[in-house]
Design an enzyme around this catalytic site. Structure first.
Site, PDB file in Angstrom:
ATOM      1  N   SER A  74     -31.070  11.288  19.520  1.00 15.21           N
ATOM      2  CA  SER A  74     -31.876  11.455  20.722  1.00 15.21           C
ATOM      3  C   SER A  74     -31.236  10.740  21.903  1.00 15.21           C
ATOM      4  O   SER A  74     -30.462   9.808  21.732  1.00 15.21           O
ATOM      5  CB  SER A  74     -33.275  10.888  20.494  1.00 15.21           C
ATOM      6  OG  SER A  74     -33.156   9.484  20.321  1.00 15.21           O
ATOM      7  N   LYS A  75     -31.607  11.236  23.082  1.00 14.44           N
ATOM      8  CA  LYS A  75     -31.091  10.669  24.329  1.00 14.44           C
ATOM      9  C   LYS A  75     -31.432   9.195  24.445  1.00 14.44           C
ATOM     10  O   LYS A  75     -30.703   8.433  25.044  1.00 14.44           O
ATOM     11  CB  LYS A  75     -31.784  11.380  25.498  1.00 14.44           C
ATOM     12  CG  LYS A  75     -30.973  12.478  26.118  1.00 14.44           C
ATOM     13  CD  LYS A  75     -31.654  12.903  27.390  1.00 14.44           C
ATOM     14  CE  LYS A  75     -31.438  14.400  27.589  1.00 14.44           C
ATOM     15  NZ  LYS A  75     -32.213  14.999  28.594  1.00 14.44           N
ATOM     16  N   ARG A  76     -32.595   8.834  23.898  1.00 19.20           N
ATOM     17  CA  ARG A  76     -33.078   7.468  24.076  1.00 19.20           C
ATOM     18  C   ARG A  76     -32.106   6.428  23.514  1.00 19.20           C
ATOM     19  O   ARG A  76     -32.050   5.311  23.958  1.00 19.20           O
ATOM     20  CB  ARG A  76     -34.464   7.302  23.448  1.00 19.20           C
ATOM     21  CG  ARG A  76     -35.562   7.218  24.495  1.00 19.20           C
ATOM     22  CD  ARG A  76     -36.920   7.373  23.885  1.00 19.20           C
ATOM     23  NE  ARG A  76     -37.140   8.737  23.423  1.00 19.20           N
ATOM     24  CZ  ARG A  76     -37.589   9.068  22.230  1.00 19.20           C
ATOM     25  NH1 ARG A  76     -37.863   8.149  21.355  1.00 19.20           N
ATOM     26  NH2 ARG A  76     -37.764  10.324  21.906  1.00 19.20           N
ATOM     27  N   GLY A 118     -28.772   6.689  23.390  1.00 20.08           N
ATOM     28  CA  GLY A 118     -27.403   6.759  23.920  1.00 20.08           C
ATOM     29  C   GLY A 118     -27.126   8.106  24.553  1.00 20.08           C
ATOM     30  O   GLY A 118     -27.999   8.970  24.559  1.00 20.08           O
TER      31      GLY A 118
END
Ligand code: GLU
Length: 502
Positions: free
Chosen positions: A261-263, A265
């Site tokens: 997930s973007k969260r 990295g």
């Protein structure tokens, strides 16, 4: 299919950027096609108009080309199977939809969004897996809706979708090239919408039709599409088409094994490009997310050509692949070590001028942006940077005066006798004929030893005034690269700024 030319495709939805998972899918399709002397194709799946992003397809294609993945056929290059953008193929989907309706493999559905939601809630409450309740399945197809009702709705111009009719009591089976045989029971399959009320096909419908018409032999895509397989296989069956072979790639995971997930990295390839990662390292890294060369192989650095030779779907695992940025950094380091200095210099020059725009250079610009000066910085720092931007960010003291001095280092190393000692040593340096690592080292030793002091006493403060930080390459080499004038200026400035210490 035997003897057929291998054709694979990458079929992204244009949502604005290239996800690293998308890059892996594209890469595996590309490697497989090239290994088999086949064709690799890019098709843009833009049937969800609400998610459309302007220029997204151009960005996607240019990010892929940056990575060295050049399609044989694409919206930009054209080809014999176009158009390669689904929104330009609407009439094709409509014709095939008519065929399914006529052959009673699909039906019109007028259920409203509210009705569908109500039905969903009801099924959930009953502990059932939510599925369309077939309210609009016509009598002649085994449902309860009289065809006169369907006609009436049509005449009223009511909005509708077209759904596939999943046959009852059948099982659908296929052999995944990575996962082996997989079977689905038709009772678990929903009557999938094929055509939406805006006249656009759904992903499932459009992609099956296009995969067939574009004559793909192998569909290689992410594991998240596995649950869609029974719907796709039924569509092949309705049309009497032989399905291609399928391979579903393992999920990409964060370090804690949750779905990437973007969260946790960066997940956009463009973020890594912006940071100065090279295409060789990214491609190498992404290739290893799920594929390995096989037991006994220690090799980790692979060029694109080696990957083409060595890649095989048999060596793609089923278990989720952890996206380990440390590994990417390590790979990038390997590439930086062997990349010619001149190439690195020409890559970092624009970064230097651009990224630090507006900040005054300490030394005359023609000097520090010269190939000779940058070449020396690269030589000295290439073992220490993770990616090329760090030549500029991590080594900024080669271009700019230190803005501050690391407080912990000052506290530890800047004792009260340091300013006077440094001042005295500066006069020694000033009279140094040559200003090389060796001559500086000699001068320093000749200066401290008669005083009964250890070189380290001066080495650390010198590093602090010259670079602002307590770590870096060999001090003497760093001073040589900075040059006498800069070093002397920084000594004076450091003493002035840091003061008399404690
Ligand atoms: N458009 C789908 C995606 O965005 C493609 C899935 C497939 O390869 O079938 O991933």
């Amino acid at each position: 299919m035997a003897g057929q030319r291998v054709r694979t495709r990458f079929a992204p939805s244009p949502t604005g950027y290239l996800h690293v998972g998308g890059l892996r899918t594209a890469l595996y399709n590309y490697l497989f096609a090239k290994k088999m002397n086949g064709d690799f194709v890019i098709r843009i799946e833009d049937t969800d108009q609400s998610r459309r992003v302007e220029d997204a397809e151009k960005n996607l294609i240019s990010s892929l080309e940056w990575a060295g993945i050049v399609a044989d056929e694409s919206p930009v290059r054209g080809g014999n199977y176009g158009p390669y953008v689904q929104s330009q193929r609407l009439s094709i989907y409509r014709d095939y939809c008519m065929q399914l309706l006529e052959e009673r493999n699909a039906y019109y559905c007028f259920s409203t969004a509210e009705e569908l939601e109500e039905n969903r809630q009801l099924q959930l409450k009953q502990g059932l897996q939510p599925k369309y309740n077939r309210k609009w399945l016509p009598e002649e197809m085994g449902g309860n809706m009289p065809s006169s009702e369907v006609r009436k709705k049509m005449e009223e111009g009511a909005p509708y979708v077209v759904r596939m009719k999943v046959p009852d009591y059948v099982s659908v089976w296929f052999e995944d090239l990575i996962r082996g045989p997989i079977e689905f029971d038709s009772a678990t399959i929903d009557d999938q919408v094929l055509m939406k009320s805006d006249g656009f096909p759904t992903y499932h419908f459009a992609s099956v039709i296009d995969d067939h018409l574009m004559e793909f032999t192998h569909i290689i895509r992410g594991e998240e599409w596995l649950p869609s397989m029974p719907k796709h296989l039924l569509l092949y069956e309705f049309f009497g088409w032989e399905p291609p072979k399928f391979a579903h790639l393992p999920l990409l995971l964060n370090a804690d094994r949750s779905k990437l997930s973007k969260r946790q990295g960066d997940v956009a390839v463009e973020d890594y490009i912006r940071k100065g990662f090279s295409s060789e390292a990214i491609v190498n890294f992404v290739a290893l997310l799920g594929w390995n060369e096989g037991e006994g192989s220690e090799q980790e650095v692979f060029s694109m050509n080696e990957l083409i030779q060595k890649f095989s779907l048999e060596r793609v695992g089923r278990a989720g692949a952890v996206f380990n940025v440390e590994k990417l950094n390590w790979l990038e380091k390997q590439y930086i070590k062997t990349r010619p200095v001149a190439q690195i210099v020409s890559n970092i020059k624009p970064l230097l001028l651009e990224e630090l725009k507006g900040r005054p250079f300490e030394m005359p610009e023609p000097l520090i942006t010269s190939d000779a000066y940058l070449g020396k910085v690269v030589d000295l720092m290439r073992e220490r940077v993770n990616y090329e931007h760090e030549f500029v960010t991590f080594s900024s003291y080669f271009f700019f005066e230190p803005e501050s001095y690391e407080p912990e280092a000052v506290q530890k190393r800047w004792t009260s006798e340091i300013p006077a000692l440094l001042q005295e040593f500066a006069t020694v340096l000033e009279s140094c004929g040559e200003f090389t690592a060796e001559s500086i080292e000699e001068a320093l030793k000749a200066f401290v030893v008669p005083k009964g002091l250890k070189p380290a006493l001066l080495i650390h403060p010198l590093r602090i005034v010259a670079s602002g930080v307590s770590f870096g390459p060999s001090l003497y080499h760093m001073l040589e690269v900075l040059g006498k004038e800069t070093v002397l200026r920084r000594i004076v400035r450091g003493i002035d700024r840091i003061g008399q210490g404690s």
